[in-house]
Every structure is written in C-alpha cells, then in structure tokens.
Write a protein that holds these residues in place. Structure first.
Motif, PDB file in Angstrom:
ATOM      1  N   ARG A  92      40.624  76.214  32.979  1.00 31.31           N
ATOM      2  CA  ARG A  92      40.990  75.981  31.904  1.00 31.31           C
ATOM      3  C   ARG A  92      41.359  75.944  30.540  1.00 31.31           C
ATOM      4  O   ARG A  92      41.840  76.985  30.343  1.00 31.31           O
ATOM      5  CB  ARG A  92      39.493  76.165  32.336  1.00 31.31           C
ATOM      6  CG  ARG A  92      38.318  75.525  33.692  1.00 31.31           C
ATOM      7  CD  ARG A  92      36.455  75.923  33.091  1.00 31.31           C
ATOM      8  NE  ARG A  92      36.684  75.764  34.157  1.00 31.31           N
ATOM      9  CZ  ARG A  92      35.303  75.715  35.236  1.00 31.31           C
ATOM     10  NH1 ARG A  92      35.120  74.498  34.079  1.00 31.31           N
ATOM     11  NH2 ARG A  92      35.153  75.948  36.448  1.00 31.31           N
ATOM     12  N   PRO A 110      39.827  74.350  26.541  1.00 34.52           N
ATOM     13  CA  PRO A 110      39.586  73.390  25.770  1.00 34.52           C
ATOM     14  C   PRO A 110      40.429  71.933  24.670  1.00 34.52           C
ATOM     15  O   PRO A 110      40.296  71.079  24.719  1.00 34.52           O
ATOM     16  CB  PRO A 110      38.578  74.411  24.601  1.00 34.52           C
ATOM     17  CG  PRO A 110      38.971  75.597  24.662  1.00 34.52           C
ATOM     18  CD  PRO A 110      40.099  75.493  26.192  1.00 34.52           C
ATOM     19  N   ALA A 151      42.474  69.782  27.548  1.00 36.80           N
ATOM     20  CA  ALA A 151      40.877  69.244  27.907  1.00 36.80           C
ATOM     21  C   ALA A 151      41.258  68.467  26.686  1.00 36.80           C
ATOM     22  O   ALA A 151      40.873  66.642  27.517  1.00 36.80           O
ATOM     23  CB  ALA A 151      39.529  69.654  27.855  1.00 36.80           C
ATOM     24  N   ASN A 175      42.003  63.976  26.814  1.00 35.15           N
ATOM     25  CA  ASN A 175      40.585  62.809  26.306  1.00 35.15           C
ATOM     26  C   ASN A 175      39.577  63.284  27.764  1.00 35.15           C
ATOM     27  O   ASN A 175      39.034  62.252  28.010  1.00 35.15           O
ATOM     28  CB  ASN A 175      40.848  61.945  26.211  1.00 35.15           C
ATOM     29  CG  ASN A 175      39.493  61.318  25.475  1.00 35.15           C
ATOM     30  OD1 ASN A 175      38.591  61.821  24.875  1.00 35.15           O
ATOM     31  ND2 ASN A 175      40.056  60.101  25.933  1.00 35.15           N
ATOM     32  N   VAL A 176      39.117  65.027  27.840  1.00 36.27           N
ATOM     33  CA  VAL A 176      38.500  65.531  29.421  1.00 36.27           C
ATOM     34  C   VAL A 176      37.372  66.391  28.838  1.00 36.27           C
ATOM     35  O   VAL A 176      37.483  66.901  27.537  1.00 36.27           O
ATOM     36  CB  VAL A 176      38.900  64.932  30.682  1.00 36.27           C
ATOM     37  CG1 VAL A 176      39.580  63.977  30.896  1.00 36.27           C
ATOM     38  CG2 VAL A 176      39.892  66.853  30.811  1.00 36.27           C
ATOM     39  N   SER A 177      36.019  65.987  29.289  1.00 41.27           N
ATOM     40  CA  SER A 177      35.169  67.301  29.199  1.00 41.27           C
ATOM     41  C   SER A 177      36.115  68.955  29.221  1.00 41.27           C
ATOM     42  O   SER A 177      37.146  68.958  29.415  1.00 41.27           O
ATOM     43  CB  SER A 177      34.858  67.344  30.260  1.00 41.27           C
ATOM     44  OG  SER A 177      33.378  68.736  30.329  1.00 41.27           O
ATOM     45  N   ALA A 178      35.675  69.558  27.895  1.00 40.13           N
ATOM     46  CA  ALA A 178      36.445  70.473  28.100  1.00 40.13           C
ATOM     47  C   ALA A 178      36.006  72.079  29.005  1.00 40.13           C
ATOM     48  O   ALA A 178      36.883  72.714  29.455  1.00 40.13           O
ATOM     49  CB  ALA A 178      35.549  71.741  26.639  1.00 40.13           C
ATOM     50  N   SER A 179      35.470  71.809  29.955  1.00 41.91           N
ATOM     51  CA  SER A 179      34.901  72.791  31.401  1.00 41.91           C
ATOM     52  C   SER A 179      35.916  72.145  32.535  1.00 41.91           C
ATOM     53  O   SER A 179      35.636  72.528  33.806  1.00 41.91           O
ATOM     54  CB  SER A 179      33.641  72.223  31.625  1.00 41.91           C
ATOM     55  OG  SER A 179      33.368  71.161  31.926  1.00 41.91           O
ATOM     56  N   THR A 180      36.767  71.048  32.565  1.00 40.51           N
ATOM     57  CA  THR A 180      37.539  70.367  33.366  1.00 40.51           C
ATOM     58  C   THR A 180      38.422  71.662  33.707  1.00 40.51           C
ATOM     59  O   THR A 180      39.492  71.904  33.327  1.00 40.51           O
ATOM     60  CB  THR A 180      38.447  69.248  33.116  1.00 40.51           C
ATOM     61  OG1 THR A 180      36.674  68.314  32.630  1.00 40.51           O
ATOM     62  CG2 THR A 180      39.170  68.729  34.232  1.00 40.51           C
ATOM     63  N   HIS A 194      41.003  67.981  37.980  1.00 41.48           N
ATOM     64  CA  HIS A 194      40.878  66.584  37.542  1.00 41.48           C
ATOM     65  C   HIS A 194      42.265  65.437  37.868  1.00 41.48           C
ATOM     66  O   HIS A 194      43.048  66.175  38.449  1.00 41.48           O
ATOM     67  CB  HIS A 194      41.580  66.659  35.573  1.00 41.48           C
ATOM     68  CG  HIS A 194      41.216  65.204  35.261  1.00 41.48           C
ATOM     69  ND1 HIS A 194      42.193  64.617  34.527  1.00 41.48           N
ATOM     70  CD2 HIS A 194      40.038  65.114  34.696  1.00 41.48           C
ATOM     71  CE1 HIS A 194      42.171  63.389  33.887  1.00 41.48           C
ATOM     72  NE2 HIS A 194      40.354  63.709  34.143  1.00 41.48           N
TER      73      HIS A 194
END
Length: 306
Positions: free
Chosen positions: A183, A185, A188, A192-197, A245
């Motif tokens: 992970r 941030p 991510a 352009n995805v969620s920081a938790s991805t 992802h």
C-alpha cells in the motif's frame, strides 16, 4: 481426513506388510515449492505449472532472449578479439576459446540471476523486519540496491502486506511466488485510486534505467498472480488470494537508481496470459507428438504374367 477403500482393491498377501502412508505435511512444509517447472501441493497432490515456466515456453520472451544472446556473443568476441585470434592458431586453444565464447550468455544469465536472487533476499528481510542475510551484509555489490530500495520505500511511503508469497490457481493449473503486495498513499494518488488500495508489486534488476529492463511479460506474470485463487501463509495455512488493483507496479532497481513503473495486470491481460498458457501447453506437450517418422514406400507385388 478419513481413509477410504478403493473399489476392486485387494488385501496385501499374507506375511507382507503394507508400507505405512506418509505423514501429512504440517506447518511451513505445506507450502508448495518449485521444482522442474512445477509447484506440487503436498496436501492435495495438485501439480500446478510454474508461471515463469509458462511465460518462457509460451510467449515471445524466447525470441528476445535469443537476440540478446546473439548480441552478447558478438560483443564479447569484439571485446576479446586479439585473444580470439591468438587462440585460433592452435587446435586445443581454439576449442577452449570457442567453448568460452559460446557460454558467454550463460555466464551473464547466471550473474544476473545471482544478483536478482540476492536483491530479493535483501528486500524480503527488510519487508519482514529480519536481519539481512549474513553473506550479504558486507557485500559492496549489493549495497546500492539496498540503498535505492530503502529510498523507494521512504519516498513513496510504502507499507507491505506480504512478501515472497506462494499463490496458485487450481482451476487454471498454475502457481508462482509473487514479490510483494503493498500500500502507498502516493502511488495510489498517482494512479488516482483510494489510498487503502492494495497493489501487486514486483522487482526487476536487469537492463538499464530508462532504456530496458521491464518487459510486457511482467504484466502477464502479475496478472496471473492477481487472479490466483489461494495464497499460502508462512505458517503453511491457506487463505483466499487478497484482492489487488488492476494496475500493479514494477520497481526497476539498478545500482545507479530506481524507477517505479506502472503495469496493467487486469482481466484483459489475464486473458492474454491464458492464451500464452495454451501456447506453453502446446510447446511442452502436443507439439512433441504431431510429427511422425518418414514413411516408407509400400512394396507393390508384381502382377502375375498373363
């Protein structure tokens, strides 16, 4: 687990002892290990084809490697031209130099494999918070790789979810060892995805920065890992493959620095991997049986004279 009696099985002859069944594996021994292009699940008996073997047999990677080997032999020959000319004057030295020259790609490949293996051992130790292996602590050649890896972790605020984890897809019949799940941030945000991805990650150490070193096969490899059904934990237990992802990252790590390369590994890439897997099955199986021996002309009996 219970014993079952197979239909049609016969009892052992009198006075003969049946060999006791092997004890089922426990703990980390349950984790499949690669051998001769396969991973064997000791618990279920499944044989799962190694992902890297599939790629080497079914993709165009072989053509790239053949061209690389040819170029390396030519480069080695010109670099050592005076030595080659001198050796060519005597049969014994000519044969020795010929063998040395043709093995140039194997020497380079082994050298790169050693570096890649050492780098992965260092990274795994850092990810797990364990000491760096003793044989690598004072290795000057490895020092810049470790330095740039730590810089990557710090600069991109990386946290790791898993490292060197064996994963497999029983339905599709393959398995492999992914480098890590992470992970970040900052990654991510860049994607352009969620920081938790959770993202699939891989490390490559070959080639040159900004020139070559990350090839399309990396996408196929990561797509196969991403679509695994099962993952083996370090205690030997299994869990469903964590969701990741559809874009992964390849850390291109070199002594002079690093680059972080996004790589698509979604469903469309996995579909391409399955085609490559079929091609590998052809190369390793059916292709070996389709060409027969030359036919002999049948003998023709002469007709009796009228």
């Amino acid at each position: 687990m219970t014993d079952t009696v197979l239909a049609g099985a016969t009892a052992p002859a009198a006075g003969r002892r049946r060999k006791p069944p092997a004890a089922p594996p426990t703990g980390p021994d349950r984790i499949p290990k690669p051998s001769q292009g396969w991973y064997r699940d000791k618990v279920t008996g499944d044989k799962l084809r190694r992902v890297t073997t599939i790629l080497s047999q079914g993709s165009t990677k072989g053509d790239v490697l053949a061209l690389w080997a040819a170029n390396l032999v030519a480069e080695t020959a010109f670099t050592h031209l005076p030595r080659l000319v001198a050796a060519s004057r005597r049969p014994e030295t000519r044969t020795e130099m010929y063998d040395w020259l043709r093995r140039a790609p194997l020497r380079k490949k082994d050298e790169r494999a050693d570096i890649g293996s050492a780098v992965h051992r260092i990274i795994e130790a850092r990810v797990l918070g364990e000491p760096i292996p003793a044989d690598l602590v004072d290795d000057d050649e490895m020092a810049p790789y470790l330095r740039h890896f730590l810089r990557f972790v710090e600069e991109w605020q990386v946290t790791f979810e898993a490292s060197e984890m064996v994963v497999g897809n029983r339905t599709a019949g393959y398995a492999g060892t992914l480098d890590y799940l992470l992970r970040s941030p900052l990654i991510a945000a860049a994607l352009n995805v969620s920081a938790s991805t959770v993202l699939m990650g891989d490390t490559k150490t070959g080639g040159e920065l900004d020139v070559k070193g990350v090839y399309p096969e990396a996408a196929l490899q990561m797509s196969a890992y991403r679509k695994a059904e099962v993952a083996w934990l370090r205690d030997g237990s299994t869990v469903p493959m964590p969701a990741t992802h559809s874009t992964g990252v390849v850390l291109h790590l070199r002594p002079e620095g690093y680059r972080l390369i996004p790589v698509a590994c979604g469903d469309d890439v996995f579909a391409a991997f399955r085609i490559v897997q079929q091609a590998a099955d052809w190369v390793s199986g059916l292709s070996k049986t389709v060409v027969g021996e030359a036919l002999d002309l049948p003998a023709i009996e002469e007709k009796a004279a009228a």
